[in-house]
Scaffold this motif. Structure first.
Motif, PDB file in Angstrom:
ATOM      1  N   ARG A  12      32.984  37.734  33.315  1.00 40.78           N
ATOM      2  CA  ARG A  12      32.067  36.823  32.654  1.00 40.78           C
ATOM      3  C   ARG A  12      32.330  36.888  31.150  1.00 40.78           C
ATOM      4  O   ARG A  12      32.413  37.967  30.567  1.00 40.78           O
ATOM      5  CB  ARG A  12      30.632  37.219  32.964  1.00 40.78           C
ATOM      6  N   LEU A  13      32.451  35.720  30.518  1.00 47.46           N
ATOM      7  CA  LEU A  13      32.720  35.643  29.075  1.00 47.46           C
ATOM      8  C   LEU A  13      31.422  35.536  28.314  1.00 47.46           C
ATOM      9  O   LEU A  13      30.472  34.865  28.763  1.00 47.46           O
ATOM     10  CB  LEU A  13      33.621  34.454  28.767  1.00 47.46           C
ATOM     11  N   ILE A  70      39.203  34.008  34.926  1.00 51.90           N
ATOM     12  CA  ILE A  70      39.565  34.290  36.306  1.00 51.90           C
ATOM     13  C   ILE A  70      41.061  34.503  36.400  1.00 51.90           C
ATOM     14  O   ILE A  70      41.846  33.701  35.866  1.00 51.90           O
ATOM     15  CB  ILE A  70      39.148  33.124  37.233  1.00 51.90           C
ATOM     16  N   ALA A  71      41.454  35.569  37.067  1.00 49.29           N
ATOM     17  CA  ALA A  71      42.866  35.867  37.303  1.00 49.29           C
ATOM     18  C   ALA A  71      43.157  35.635  38.779  1.00 49.29           C
ATOM     19  O   ALA A  71      42.482  36.175  39.648  1.00 49.29           O
ATOM     20  CB  ALA A  71      43.173  37.304  36.916  1.00 49.29           C
ATOM     21  N   LEU A  72      44.164  34.805  39.050  1.00 49.76           N
ATOM     22  CA  LEU A  72      44.592  34.529  40.417  1.00 49.76           C
ATOM     23  C   LEU A  72      45.966  35.129  40.653  1.00 49.76           C
ATOM     24  O   LEU A  72      46.809  35.119  39.754  1.00 49.76           O
ATOM     25  CB  LEU A  72      44.712  33.020  40.670  1.00 49.76           C
ATOM     26  N   TYR A 111      42.803  31.713  34.072  1.00 51.13           N
ATOM     27  CA  TYR A 111      42.070  30.477  33.828  1.00 51.13           C
ATOM     28  C   TYR A 111      40.727  30.797  33.187  1.00 51.13           C
ATOM     29  O   TYR A 111      40.181  31.877  33.389  1.00 51.13           O
ATOM     30  CB  TYR A 111      41.789  29.745  35.154  1.00 51.13           C
ATOM     31  N   HIS A 112      40.198  29.840  32.432  1.00 55.06           N
ATOM     32  CA  HIS A 112      38.816  29.886  31.967  1.00 55.06           C
ATOM     33  C   HIS A 112      38.092  28.762  32.694  1.00 55.06           C
ATOM     34  O   HIS A 112      38.609  27.642  32.794  1.00 55.06           O
ATOM     35  CB  HIS A 112      38.727  29.687  30.456  1.00 55.06           C
ATOM     36  N   ALA A 113      36.911  29.076  33.211  1.00 52.09           N
ATOM     37  CA  ALA A 113      36.163  28.082  33.978  1.00 52.09           C
ATOM     38  C   ALA A 113      34.674  28.344  33.857  1.00 52.09           C
ATOM     39  O   ALA A 113      34.247  29.403  33.415  1.00 52.09           O
ATOM     40  CB  ALA A 113      36.584  28.136  35.447  1.00 52.09           C
ATOM     41  N   ARG A 114      33.905  27.362  34.251  1.00 53.56           N
ATOM     42  CA  ARG A 114      32.451  27.442  34.177  1.00 53.56           C
ATOM     43  C   ARG A 114      31.882  27.333  35.589  1.00 53.56           C
ATOM     44  O   ARG A 114      32.355  26.551  36.402  1.00 53.56           O
ATOM     45  CB  ARG A 114      31.936  26.303  33.304  1.00 53.56           C
TER      46      ARG A 114
END
Length: 87
Positions: free
Chosen positions: A84-85, A70-72, A59-62
């Motif tokens: 962190r991107l 983030i990898a789940l 996922y990409h999230a803020r």
């Protein structure tokens, strides 16, 4: 005073179930949507699904003013990796 001895109590087998992982999914794999909701519940916003195939969901999230990848774990729902991107 007389002391009386009671017979020993027999031992019985006890079964204990121990589940490794989180209690979020009760041992079942999570769906991609459930992973997205887990991240939102953990304080991330603008959560976007990138890849929901295989053992790891990406996922990409803020959070705050930073963007993250983030990898789940698809099995437990736990965060495996958070990077962190750059902007």
């Amino acid at each position: 005073m007389a002391l009386t001895a009671s017979p020993p109590t027999p031992a019985y087998a006890v079964t204990v179930n121990i589940h490794v992982g989180s209690d979020l999914n009760f041992g079942r794999a999570i769906s991609c949507r459930q992973g997205q909701q887990l991240l939102q519940n953990r304080g991330f916003r603008n959560v976007r699904r990138v890849d929901c195939r295989g053992r790891t969901f990406i996922y990409h999230a803020r959070r705050g003013s930073s963007d993250f990848e983030i990898a789940l774990s698809a099995h437990t729902g736990r965060v495996i990796r958070m990077t962190r991107l750059r902007r």
